[in-house]
Each structure stands twice: as C-alpha cells, then as structure tokens.
Design a protein around this motif. Sequence first.
Motif, PDB file in Angstrom:
ATOM      1  N   HIS A 201      74.401  23.765  24.933  1.00 19.08           N
ATOM      2  CA  HIS A 201      75.451  23.982  23.933  1.00 19.08           C
ATOM      3  C   HIS A 201      74.915  24.079  22.508  1.00 19.08           C
ATOM      4  N   LEU A 202      73.760  24.713  22.345  1.00 14.19           N
ATOM      5  CA  LEU A 202      73.162  24.896  21.019  1.00 14.19           C
ATOM      6  C   LEU A 202      73.380  26.336  20.561  1.00 14.19           C
ATOM      7  N   PRO A 203      74.246  26.583  19.585  1.00 17.90           N
ATOM      8  CA  PRO A 203      74.404  27.946  19.062  1.00 17.90           C
ATOM      9  C   PRO A 203      73.079  28.481  18.523  1.00 17.90           C
ATOM     10  N   LEU A 204      72.979  29.779  18.391  1.00 16.18           N
ATOM     11  CA  LEU A 204      71.713  30.401  18.012  1.00 16.18           C
ATOM     12  C   LEU A 204      71.261  29.983  16.616  1.00 16.18           C
ATOM     13  N   TYR A 205      72.180  29.742  15.694  1.00 14.67           N
ATOM     14  CA  TYR A 205      71.751  29.348  14.349  1.00 14.67           C
ATOM     15  C   TYR A 205      71.090  27.978  14.358  1.00 14.67           C
ATOM     16  N   ARG A 206      71.498  27.099  15.277  1.00 11.98           N
ATOM     17  CA  ARG A 206      70.828  25.796  15.388  1.00 11.98           C
ATOM     18  C   ARG A 206      69.465  25.964  16.045  1.00 11.98           C
ATOM     19  N   GLN A 207      69.403  26.830  17.047  1.00  9.84           N
ATOM     20  CA  GLN A 207      68.108  27.085  17.669  1.00  9.84           C
ATOM     21  C   GLN A 207      67.117  27.653  16.653  1.00  9.84           C
ATOM     22  N   GLN A 208      67.593  28.537  15.788  1.00 12.61           N
ATOM     23  CA  GLN A 208      66.704  29.137  14.787  1.00 12.61           C
ATOM     24  C   GLN A 208      66.028  28.054  13.943  1.00 12.61           C
ATOM     25  N   LYS A 209      66.788  27.032  13.535  1.00 16.03           N
ATOM     26  CA  LYS A 209      66.218  25.953  12.729  1.00 16.03           C
ATOM     27  C   LYS A 209      65.201  25.139  13.528  1.00 16.03           C
ATOM     28  N   ILE A 210      65.488  24.913  14.801  1.00 12.92           N
ATOM     29  CA  ILE A 210      64.551  24.159  15.648  1.00 12.92           C
ATOM     30  C   ILE A 210      63.245  24.926  15.789  1.00 12.92           C
ATOM     31  N   TYR A 211      63.325  26.237  16.026  1.00 14.25           N
ATOM     32  CA  TYR A 211      62.119  27.035  16.201  1.00 14.25           C
ATOM     33  C   TYR A 211      61.331  27.134  14.901  1.00 14.25           C
ATOM     34  N   ARG A 213      61.031  24.719  12.740  1.00 19.32           N
ATOM     35  CA  ARG A 213      60.267  23.471  12.656  1.00 19.32           C
ATOM     36  C   ARG A 213      59.040  23.507  13.559  1.00 19.32           C
ATOM     37  N   LEU A 214      59.117  24.285  14.643  1.00 20.22           N
ATOM     38  CA  LEU A 214      57.996  24.381  15.581  1.00 20.22           C
ATOM     39  C   LEU A 214      57.003  25.470  15.197  1.00 20.22           C
ATOM     40  N   GLY A 215      57.278  26.154  14.082  1.00 21.12           N
ATOM     41  CA  GLY A 215      56.303  27.108  13.566  1.00 21.12           C
ATOM     42  C   GLY A 215      56.594  28.566  13.835  1.00 21.12           C
ATOM     43  N   ALA A 216      57.750  28.891  14.434  1.00 27.19           N
ATOM     44  CA  ALA A 216      58.091  30.285  14.715  1.00 27.19           C
ATOM     45  C   ALA A 216      59.397  30.623  14.021  1.00 27.19           C
ATOM     46  N   ASP A 217      59.335  31.500  13.044  1.00 33.01           N
ATOM     47  CA  ASP A 217      60.526  31.901  12.295  1.00 33.01           C
ATOM     48  C   ASP A 217      61.130  33.136  12.966  1.00 33.01           C
ATOM     49  N   ILE A 218      62.128  32.904  13.825  1.00 33.35           N
ATOM     50  CA  ILE A 218      62.760  33.988  14.575  1.00 33.35           C
ATOM     51  C   ILE A 218      64.146  34.230  13.978  1.00 33.35           C
ATOM     52  N   PRO A 219      64.412  35.403  13.439  1.00 29.55           N
ATOM     53  CA  PRO A 219      65.733  35.679  12.857  1.00 29.55           C
ATOM     54  C   PRO A 219      66.848  35.473  13.882  1.00 29.55           C
ATOM     55  N   ARG A 220      67.992  35.039  13.379  1.00 34.31           N
ATOM     56  CA  ARG A 220      69.115  34.802  14.285  1.00 34.31           C
ATOM     57  C   ARG A 220      69.553  36.102  14.960  1.00 34.31           C
ATOM     58  N   SER A 221      69.479  37.212  14.251  1.00 35.18           N
ATOM     59  CA  SER A 221      69.861  38.488  14.850  1.00 35.18           C
ATOM     60  C   SER A 221      68.952  38.834  16.022  1.00 35.18           C
ATOM     61  N   THR A 222      67.676  38.464  15.900  1.00 28.25           N
ATOM     62  CA  THR A 222      66.736  38.717  17.008  1.00 28.25           C
ATOM     63  C   THR A 222      67.086  37.861  18.214  1.00 28.25           C
ATOM     64  N   LEU A 223      67.421  36.600  17.957  1.00 25.53           N
ATOM     65  CA  LEU A 223      67.846  35.726  19.059  1.00 25.53           C
ATOM     66  C   LEU A 223      69.089  36.291  19.737  1.00 25.53           C
ATOM     67  N   GLY A 224      70.007  36.827  18.931  1.00 27.80           N
ATOM     68  CA  GLY A 224      71.204  37.442  19.501  1.00 27.80           C
ATOM     69  C   GLY A 224      70.871  38.650  20.360  1.00 27.80           C
ATOM     70  N   ASP A 225      69.928  39.468  19.890  1.00 24.83           N
ATOM     71  CA  ASP A 225      69.501  40.627  20.694  1.00 24.83           C
ATOM     72  C   ASP A 225      68.930  40.181  22.032  1.00 24.83           C
ATOM     73  N   TRP A 226      68.106  39.151  21.999  1.00 26.90           N
ATOM     74  CA  TRP A 226      67.504  38.657  23.240  1.00 26.90           C
ATOM     75  C   TRP A 226      68.581  38.158  24.198  1.00 26.90           C
ATOM     76  N   PHE A 227      69.537  37.387  23.660  1.00 28.19           N
ATOM     77  CA  PHE A 227      70.593  36.823  24.508  1.00 28.19           C
ATOM     78  C   PHE A 227      71.424  37.937  25.137  1.00 28.19           C
ATOM     79  N   GLY A 228      71.745  38.964  24.344  1.00 23.87           N
ATOM     80  CA  GLY A 228      72.522  40.074  24.886  1.00 23.87           C
ATOM     81  C   GLY A 228      71.767  40.848  25.942  1.00 23.87           C
ATOM     82  N   THR A 229      70.461  41.044  25.734  1.00 30.33           N
ATOM     83  CA  THR A 229      69.657  41.764  26.726  1.00 30.33           C
ATOM     84  C   THR A 229      69.598  41.003  28.047  1.00 30.33           C
ATOM     85  N   VAL A 230      69.393  39.680  27.962  1.00 36.19           N
ATOM     86  CA  VAL A 230      69.351  38.872  29.188  1.00 36.19           C
ATOM     87  C   VAL A 230      70.703  38.940  29.899  1.00 36.19           C
ATOM     88  N   GLY A 231      71.800  38.878  29.131  1.00 33.09           N
ATOM     89  CA  GLY A 231      73.119  38.969  29.744  1.00 33.09           C
ATOM     90  C   GLY A 231      73.310  40.262  30.501  1.00 33.09           C
TER      91      GLY A 231
END
Length: 514
Positions: A201-211, A213-231
């Motif tokens: 239950h972590l929305p993509l904007y929260r995941q973006q902040k977590i990533y 902190r781990l050293g990977a700056d992934i735009p939220r729009s990119t995360l959305g593209d990935w989620f849509g492709t997997v769907g």
Amino acid sequence: MNIDPLFTTEDPDELRSRALVLLAMHGTTWEQRHREQERHIQEQERRILTLEEALKTGRRWCFGKKSEAFQGERRQLVEEDVSADGADIEQQLAMLLPGAKDSPKRQPLPADLPREDIRLDLDTPVCPDCSHALRFLRDEISERLEYVPAHFIVHRTVRPQYSCPCCDTVHAALLPAQLIEKGQPGAGLLAQVVIAKACDHLPLYRQQKIYQRLGADIPRSTLGDWFGTVGAMLKPLADALQRDLLLQPVLQADETPLLLLNPDQGKSQKGYLWAYVSAAGAARNIRLYDCQPGRGGQYAQAILSGWAGTLVVDGYGGYRALFDRGDVQEAGCWAHVRRKFFDQYKANGSPVAEVALSAIRELYKLERLIRKRAPEQRRRWRQRYARPKVEVLQQWLLLKQQKTAPNSGIRRAIDYTLKRWASLLMYLGDGRVPIDNNRTENAIRPVAVGRKNWLFAGSLRAGQRMAAILSLLETAKANGLEPGVWLRDVLTRLPSWPNSQLDELLPYAGNRFG
C-alpha cells in the motif's frame, strides 16, 4: 567523623563537650540520610507498583477476552502499541529490579534464512587459573536476527563482438528478451514497485522518496510507466484466472467502495471493487477482483456471464438478476445474520438476540468439527445435526416476529433473517457451500486497508489495472506463495514465454514459485 578538633586541647571537659557536639552533628546527618533513603525506597516501590499494574492491564488486553470495540486496522494499530508499551514497561522494571525480568521464550529463527558466522575464540587456549592447555568441547551458538537495508545494484550484460574479415560483418550473442525493451529496470525492480504499491500500500510518490534515500533518483512518472507496463503484460494472466474461476461450481462474491477520480471533470466519483473467490476446498484457490464505476447488478452479470452454480452473497439485491436466470442459486451468509442479532444484543442486551446468537453458535460449532471432512460427509452431518436446529430456530423466529414491535431493532433483525431463509438453507444440502461469506470479506480486507493510502484510483482504467494485478497477487498468497517471488519469476519469463503456455505461469499451476 572528623576528630581533628579533639587534638587542639588537652582539657578533659573541653574535649568531652567537643566530642558531644561532633556526635550530635553526625547523628543528625545519619538521620537525614536514613530518611532520604526511606523516601527513595517508597518512591521506587510506588513506581514499581504503577508499572506492574500497567503491564497487567496490557496483558489482559492482549491475551484476555477480546472486545469488538476496535475492528480491522484500528485494532491492529492498538495491538502494536500495546505490545510496545509492554516491552517498555518490562525494560523499566528490569532497570528498577535487576534480575526480575523473565527471559522470553522465543521461536527459533527460520532455518531457510542465510547465516553469517562471527567466531569469537580465545586468544590462547590456556586455562587462566592453572595455565594448562584447554581441550575443545563444542561450539556454543547464539543467534540474533539482523536486517540488511535494501540496496540497488546494476547488472551489466557484456557481449563480446566479433568481426568477420571475409563477410565484413559483426557478430555477438543476442540480448535476452526484456519486459521493457531498451529500458533500465530489471524484473526484480519491476516486481518491487508493483508489490510495494499493491501489497504494501505504498503509492508511487512514497516509493520515489524511499528509492532516493537508497541512492536511485527515479522520477515518479517513470515509476508510473513501469507500473502500467507490468499491468498490461499481466492482463492475459488475469483473463486466464477469470476463465478458471468460472469453472468452479461454488463461488462467493462481495463488493466494497473505491473512490475513482474523473480526470476530465477534476473530481472523484464513488466506484466499487467487486471480489469473487472460489469456495474453500475447491479444485483451484482463486481470488478475482473487478473495478467498476457502480454497484449495479449488470457488472456481476458481465463477470459471471455463462457461469452456472451456487453463489454465496450477503443478500445485496444487485445479484438478483443472476438468480432470476435460473442457473445460478443463491446461498445466504449466516455471519451477516449473526451480526444483526449481535448489534441488538450489544445495544440493549436483548434476550431474543441472545437466544438467536446461542442457536447460531451451535451451527458454527458443527462447522468447526467437520471443516476438514469431504463435501459429501459435510452434507450428511449438516442434514443430521444442523437441519433440526435450523428448523427449530425458524419456528422460534416466526413466533417472535409476531410478538415484537414492527419498527424495533430486533424485529428488523428477525425480518432480515426470515426474508433470506431459503438462501440460508442452501448450505445444508451441499457440502461444498460454506456457511457464510467471510472468505470473500477476508479477500476484500487488503483492499480496504490499501485504499486508505491510495485515497482513490486515478481513473477507471487505473482501478481495473490494479484489480487485475491484485487478482494475481492475492491468488498467489492464497496458494501459499510469496507474491514477490512469484511475480519476479513471471516477469522474468514473460518476454519469451509462448502465449499457448500462459496457464503454466498461474499461481496454482505448480510449486516452483516457493
């Protein structure tokens, strides 16, 4: 006691008087220290009693008779804080009373977790008392569970290139097929993004902040593209799941509100997430979700088009058109009946509700006894032991219906039960049919928790995509699989997997996803 003043004179009377003064001073200081110690002990005893009482209260809440005051996620949050309070109090008591804290009995750590040994050996294996050489007996091992923070790694695929001087061409090994061609994410990262949103239950904007902190700056729009492709890639599997669901003779259904955003109008509308599950003990353990903009019966008809069997529901009228077809039978939910009477008993201690609850409790006792038996055995036991109790309950309810005020709460509970009486009897004649619809409510619970974090689905398409993904992940969990492991395996195989063998990737198609 300082006796130096006694040596400044040799007069016996003077010495005697000075000694008496020093003794008086010492006595006063000792009495003060004694009183301070007594006050300190009393304060410690009061604090210990307070902590012990608080600890007993917390233990009663955790392990005593449960209250229905807190439900669902609220109860889970309360239990978390009660557990933390108990550990806090026990630690304070251990500091006040060294040795008073009992050593907790812990379950052994899972054997399949990786182990990392840290060896602590003596500098010299010599006895410190007699300097004699020590003899090895055994290794004493103590285990502590540690957490290694998640981290990103970059997989580099190196392909040596070779040139042909004769043909003037370059040759190299082919790249393996990828879910996102020329994309950067691997199957493990895609699975993580999907699991974090759908299961944790972590929305993509929260995941973006977590990533970040781990050293990977992934735009939220990119995360959305990935989620849509997997769907989109998982949609054929979800369709296969629906096809297999419709092969089951007994299904259960329920629905829950899910807010849908209308991007064109810039406002939200009330939608619904429908859940359909196979009954316990079915040939395939399936959970299917469907997101729709309303609660009308046409949505259930569309999903269950062409299906015939017994459908367990809570009495909602939206399913009526299905039952009017003649090939779908309605089975009622005794848990909803119990809930109606429980509310009346809780509100005013109704003796009628108490008797009804006692009768329903007997039906559930039998179900617990025969739960693991074959369907035909369950049917015989229900006919022999449950049916007489149900018939007596019906006669008693008809009698009480005539003697209660028409608009009273207990009358409404009785009317609700008798109106659905035919559907409530269905489970008696078929051992495959459950006594209630709790299985579907449990399937909906993760969605009810998740929507508090999502707030809404960004569109009807987004809701339907999430429903398809949830169908696969929740089915994986229902079949005893770790959804992240299953999803990563599937996303690794899908790019090169033949469409004719898609069924082999479904969660119940084998045990290789453990």
